[in-house]
Motif scaffolding. Structure first.
Motif, PDB file in Angstrom:
ATOM      1  N   VAL A   1      -2.200   8.811   8.804  1.00 52.20           N
ATOM      2  CA  VAL A   1      -2.915   8.828   7.525  1.00 52.20           C
ATOM      3  C   VAL A   1      -3.925   9.961   7.454  1.00 52.20           C
ATOM      4  CG1 VAL A   1      -4.606   7.546   6.159  1.00 52.20           C
ATOM      5  CG2 VAL A   1      -2.581   6.381   7.040  1.00 52.20           C
ATOM      6  N   ILE A   2      -4.629  10.200   8.551  1.00 51.16           N
ATOM      7  CA  ILE A   2      -5.704  11.189   8.499  1.00 51.16           C
ATOM      8  C   ILE A   2      -5.165  12.598   8.259  1.00 51.16           C
ATOM      9  CG2 ILE A   2      -5.739  11.482  11.006  1.00 51.16           C
ATOM     10  CD1 ILE A   2      -8.679  11.732   8.477  1.00 51.16           C
ATOM     11  N   ARG A   3      -3.974  12.882   8.697  1.00 52.41           N
ATOM     12  CA  ARG A   3      -3.435  14.242   8.531  1.00 52.41           C
ATOM     13  C   ARG A   3      -3.270  14.621   7.067  1.00 52.41           C
ATOM     14  NH1 ARG A   3       0.933  13.033  13.295  1.00 52.41           N
ATOM     15  NH2 ARG A   3      -0.587  12.935  15.007  1.00 52.41           N
ATOM     16  N   PRO A   4      -2.590  13.802   6.244  1.00 52.14           N
ATOM     17  CA  PRO A   4      -2.513  14.174   4.822  1.00 52.14           C
ATOM     18  C   PRO A   4      -3.854  14.117   4.100  1.00 52.14           C
ATOM     19  CG  PRO A   4      -1.447  12.050   5.213  1.00 52.14           C
ATOM     20  CD  PRO A   4      -1.703  12.662   6.557  1.00 52.14           C
ATOM     21  N   ILE A   5      -4.788  13.274   4.557  1.00 48.57           N
ATOM     22  CA  ILE A   5      -6.126  13.275   3.952  1.00 48.57           C
ATOM     23  C   ILE A   5      -6.780  14.629   4.170  1.00 48.57           C
ATOM     24  CG2 ILE A   5      -8.466  12.334   4.150  1.00 48.57           C
ATOM     25  CD1 ILE A   5      -7.266   9.607   4.653  1.00 48.57           C
TER      26      ILE A   5
ATOM     27  N   PRO B   1       0.831  -1.212   0.000  1.00 44.02           N
ATOM     28  CA  PRO B   1       0.000   0.000   0.000  1.00 44.02           C
ATOM     29  C   PRO B   1       0.862   1.257   0.000  1.00 44.02           C
ATOM     30  CG  PRO B   1      -0.723  -1.567   1.675  1.00 44.02           C
ATOM     31  CD  PRO B   1       0.611  -2.033   1.190  1.00 44.02           C
ATOM     32  N   TYR B   2       0.409   2.280  -0.714  1.00 48.36           N
ATOM     33  CA  TYR B   2       1.050   3.579  -0.657  1.00 48.36           C
ATOM     34  C   TYR B   2       0.574   4.268   0.624  1.00 48.36           C
ATOM     35  CZ  TYR B   2       1.821   2.770  -5.660  1.00 48.36           C
ATOM     36  OH  TYR B   2       2.192   2.241  -6.878  1.00 48.36           O
ATOM     37  N   LYS B   3       1.492   4.616   1.492  1.00 42.26           N
ATOM     38  CA  LYS B   3       1.077   5.208   2.765  1.00 42.26           C
ATOM     39  C   LYS B   3       1.926   6.399   3.193  1.00 42.26           C
ATOM     40  CE  LYS B   3       3.470   1.394   5.160  1.00 42.26           C
ATOM     41  NZ  LYS B   3       3.265   0.261   6.090  1.00 42.26           N
ATOM     42  N   HIS B   4       2.792   6.895   2.310  1.00 44.90           N
ATOM     43  CA  HIS B   4       3.531   8.102   2.629  1.00 44.90           C
ATOM     44  C   HIS B   4       2.611   9.317   2.475  1.00 44.90           C
ATOM     45  CE1 HIS B   4       7.242   5.933   3.021  1.00 44.90           C
ATOM     46  NE2 HIS B   4       7.107   5.415   1.816  1.00 44.90           N
ATOM     47  N   PRO B   5       2.822  10.364   3.270  1.00 48.03           N
ATOM     48  CA  PRO B   5       1.923  11.524   3.222  1.00 48.03           C
ATOM     49  C   PRO B   5       1.728  12.106   1.833  1.00 48.03           C
ATOM     50  CG  PRO B   5       3.312  11.643   5.165  1.00 48.03           C
ATOM     51  CD  PRO B   5       3.814  10.478   4.361  1.00 48.03           C
ATOM     52  N   HIS B   6       2.811  12.229   1.042  1.00 48.29           N
ATOM     53  CA  HIS B   6       2.651  12.838  -0.281  1.00 48.29           C
ATOM     54  C   HIS B   6       1.840  11.942  -1.210  1.00 48.29           C
ATOM     55  CE1 HIS B   6       6.139  10.209  -1.155  1.00 48.29           C
ATOM     56  NE2 HIS B   6       5.728  10.256  -2.410  1.00 48.29           N
ATOM     57  N   GLN B   7       1.927  10.616  -1.039  1.00 47.50           N
ATOM     58  CA  GLN B   7       1.128   9.706  -1.848  1.00 47.50           C
ATOM     59  C   GLN B   7      -0.346   9.796  -1.478  1.00 47.50           C
ATOM     60  OE1 GLN B   7       3.266   6.136  -0.766  1.00 47.50           O
ATOM     61  NE2 GLN B   7       4.308   6.034  -2.744  1.00 47.50           N
TER      62      GLN B   7
ATOM     63  N   VAL C   1      -8.475  20.099   2.443  1.00 48.56           N
ATOM     64  CA  VAL C   1      -8.417  21.550   2.670  1.00 48.56           C
ATOM     65  C   VAL C   1      -7.928  22.277   1.425  1.00 48.56           C
ATOM     66  CG1 VAL C   1      -7.209  23.359   3.954  1.00 48.56           C
ATOM     67  CG2 VAL C   1      -8.200  21.407   5.179  1.00 48.56           C
ATOM     68  N   ASP C   2      -6.966  21.666   0.723  1.00 48.85           N
ATOM     69  CA  ASP C   2      -6.376  22.297  -0.465  1.00 48.85           C
ATOM     70  C   ASP C   2      -7.287  22.249  -1.688  1.00 48.85           C
ATOM     71  OD1 ASP C   2      -4.119  22.864   0.983  1.00 48.85           O
ATOM     72  OD2 ASP C   2      -2.970  21.147   0.238  1.00 48.85           O
ATOM     73  N   THR C   3      -8.248  21.320  -1.735  1.00 50.93           N
ATOM     74  CA  THR C   3      -8.962  21.078  -2.994  1.00 50.93           C
ATOM     75  C   THR C   3     -10.474  21.264  -2.946  1.00 50.93           C
ATOM     76  OG1 THR C   3      -9.099  18.704  -2.482  1.00 50.93           O
ATOM     77  CG2 THR C   3      -7.210  19.437  -3.792  1.00 50.93           C
ATOM     78  N   THR C   4     -11.091  21.270  -1.789  1.00 52.42           N
ATOM     79  CA  THR C   4     -12.557  21.288  -1.759  1.00 52.42           C
ATOM     80  C   THR C   4     -13.141  22.524  -2.434  1.00 52.42           C
ATOM     81  OG1 THR C   4     -12.401  22.183   0.486  1.00 52.42           O
ATOM     82  CG2 THR C   4     -12.866  19.842   0.263  1.00 52.42           C
ATOM     83  N   GLU C   5     -12.489  23.661  -2.315  1.00 56.90           N
ATOM     84  CA  GLU C   5     -13.017  24.880  -2.928  1.00 56.90           C
ATOM     85  C   GLU C   5     -12.905  24.854  -4.451  1.00 56.90           C
ATOM     86  OE1 GLU C   5     -12.695  28.518   0.042  1.00 56.90           O
ATOM     87  OE2 GLU C   5     -10.725  27.660  -0.366  1.00 56.90           O
ATOM     88  N   LEU C   6     -12.094  23.915  -4.980  1.00 55.89           N
ATOM     89  CA  LEU C   6     -11.938  23.802  -6.432  1.00 55.89           C
ATOM     90  C   LEU C   6     -13.071  22.992  -7.060  1.00 55.89           C
ATOM     91  CD1 LEU C   6      -8.088  23.083  -6.580  1.00 55.89           C
ATOM     92  CD2 LEU C   6      -9.273  25.289  -6.725  1.00 55.89           C
ATOM     93  N   VAL C   7     -13.860  22.322  -6.231  1.00 55.75           N
ATOM     94  CA  VAL C   7     -14.995  21.531  -6.725  1.00 55.75           C
ATOM     95  C   VAL C   7     -16.243  22.001  -5.976  1.00 55.75           C
ATOM     96  CG1 VAL C   7     -15.782  19.211  -7.330  1.00 55.75           C
ATOM     97  CG2 VAL C   7     -13.365  19.606  -6.887  1.00 55.75           C
ATOM     98  N   PRO C   8     -16.773  23.161  -6.333  1.00 51.49           N
ATOM     99  CA  PRO C   8     -17.864  23.752  -5.547  1.00 51.49           C
ATOM    100  C   PRO C   8     -19.147  22.928  -5.541  1.00 51.49           C
ATOM    101  CG  PRO C   8     -17.534  24.946  -7.612  1.00 51.49           C
ATOM    102  CD  PRO C   8     -16.373  24.013  -7.464  1.00 51.49           C
ATOM    103  N   ASP C   9     -19.324  22.045  -6.513  1.00 51.73           N
ATOM    104  CA  ASP C   9     -20.543  21.239  -6.546  1.00 51.73           C
ATOM    105  C   ASP C   9     -20.584  20.224  -5.411  1.00 51.73           C
ATOM    106  OD1 ASP C   9     -21.753  22.239  -9.049  1.00 51.73           O
ATOM    107  OD2 ASP C   9     -19.908  21.475  -9.924  1.00 51.73           O
ATOM    108  N   VAL C  10     -19.417  19.797  -4.949  1.00 51.82           N
ATOM    109  CA  VAL C  10     -19.361  18.799  -3.878  1.00 51.82           C
ATOM    110  C   VAL C  10     -19.605  19.495  -2.542  1.00 51.82           C
ATOM    111  CG1 VAL C  10     -17.914  17.137  -2.655  1.00 51.82           C
ATOM    112  CG2 VAL C  10     -17.815  17.278  -5.147  1.00 51.82           C
TER     113      VAL C  10
END
Length: 409
Positions: A366-370, A296-302, A375-384
């Motif tokens: 795991v939860i921290r990078p999630i 499994p990929y489990k590094h923060p950047h992944q 936080v970085d992307t939700t505003e880029l998809v306003p429909d969601v």
């Protein structure tokens, strides 16, 4: 309860003095029935183990992890060398064995169990291995399976699992992300969620979903519930659609890449019961054939890359008004119908805790990078407008709730 299903793939019977060979379809039906009851986690070998994986190694691993071995005994089962090997291994490991007979007379069943050195085991005879008789079959088997699992635990000195399943609660805790997007923690079984448009599937980098029979994986669960049944046969809708989406791509794909399929179309359980509309398949596991394992990929950047890919695919789907499945398919027709009504866009998504479970990553890591990815992307998809995080175990729910509260305070 983890149930290992031992069976002979082809049955032998005599008809008018002629030996007839037939496929053992009862094993698949038995697995399906057990998998519909959340107290059981069945496993069976369908001869489609991942390329490069040694059959004996995987069988040994599955038997070692099981609570009981359920051996399906039909005409000619005792002639199978592999059935004998699996029974011998289970006996050596102290695993309880429950014989289940079908399509045999009492005399034939006695002969079969004697030939398999199981004459000292109490067996169950059934006529209920049929999709329409699942509840009756469970009633016949429940006592024997429960007794067998307790016997196994006693022989092996097993401890109770340390992880405790959380109660099923789609909104066990609530928070708010930037842009006013609601963040919910969905506890318990992901199969119980309802009305979430997109479900995220952490998949291997070859985009080959787990087999129907590996019910302990999210991939298998989604593949099974997204399939339809026609004339008693599965139509493997989601994997077929995933292959279509990758028809011009090489495999393996890059870590964190995501690809969308429908939830199986209007006839699937995912669509009818869970009311899901899309599956977002993320390359979250690397398959290493030479070593017969997955990593499994489990590094923060992944993990952040996986979250960003999910949100990017959601954006693309909504830009297309929710129409993305193969042309001339029932799922495409349904998407076009919703788009014409102005209801084609996806408004909600549920993500897993990438890298935990068999991946071995700590939930707190795991939860921290999630969260950072969201936080970085939700505003880029306003429909969601609603995002869920799936927390199967109570321990995960407690950790995720604490970490999210601190980050979003």
């Amino acid at each position: 309860m983890r149930v290992f299903i031992c069976y002979k793939k082809r049955l032998l019977r005599q008809e008018e003095g002629v030996q007839v060979v037939q496929d053992n379809t009862k094993a698949e039906i038995l697995h399906y029935i057990l998998a519909q009851h959340e107290e059981y986690e069945p496993w069976m070998d369908d001869a489609a183990l991942m390329a490069g994986m040694r059959w004996e190694t995987e069988i040994y691993r599955q038997i070692l992890a099981s609570d009981v071995l359920l051996v399906l005994i039909g005409p000619g089962t005792s002639r199978s060398e592999w059935v004998r090997r699996e029974l011998a291994l289970a006996t050596a490991l102290g695993l309880a064995i429950v014989p289940l007979g079908f399509e045999l007379s009492d005399e034939e069943m006695v002969a079969e169990v004697k030939a398999l050195n199981l004459a000292d085991r109490q067996y169950v005879m059934t006529r209920n291995i049929a999709l329409a008789r699942g509840d009756a079959l469970i009633l016949e088997l429940a006592g024997a399976l429960d007794h067998g699992a307790r016997a196994t635990a006693e022989r092996q000195g097993r401890r109770r699992p340390r992880r405790t399943k959380a109660r099923d609660d789609q909104r066990a805790a609530g928070f708010e992300l930037p842009g006013g997007v609601a963040l919910h923690l969905a506890s318990g079984d992901i199969a119980r969620v309802r009305g979430i448009d997109a479900l995220v599937n952490p998949e291997n980098d070859y985009m080959q979903m787990a087999r129907f029979f590996e019910s302990h994986t999210v991939s298998s669960l989604l593949r099974r519930r997204g399939a339809t049944i026609k004339a008693g046969l599965y139509v493997d809708t989601i994997q077929q659609e995933l292959d279509w989406q990758l028809r011009e791509r090489g495999r393996p794909v890059q870590a964190g890449e995501a690809f969308a399929t429908s939830a199986g179309g209007p006839g699937s359980d995912l669509a009818k019961v869970n009311r899901a509309r899309a599956i977002l398949h993320v390359a979250a596991v690397q398959a290493v054939d030479a070593e017969s394992k997955v990593i499994p990929y489990k590094h923060p950047h992944q993990i952040q890359a996986a979250v960003r890919s999910v949100m990017a695919v959601l954006s693309d789907i909504n830009a297309a008004e929710g129409v993305f499945s193969p042309p001339a398919t029932p799922q495409r027709a349904e998407q076009e119908r919703l788009a014409a009504l102005g209801d084609g866009r996806l408004r909600s998504v549920i993500l897993p805790l990438f890298g935990t479970g068999q991946g071995g990553a700590e939930t707190s890591e795991v939860i921290r990078p999630i969260i950072e990815g969201l936080v970085d992307t939700t505003e880029l998809v306003p429909d969601v407008r609603e995002i869920y995080i799936s927390c199967y175990a109570q321990e995960d729910l407690d950790i995720v709730a604490r970490e999210v509260a601190v980050r979003l305070a």
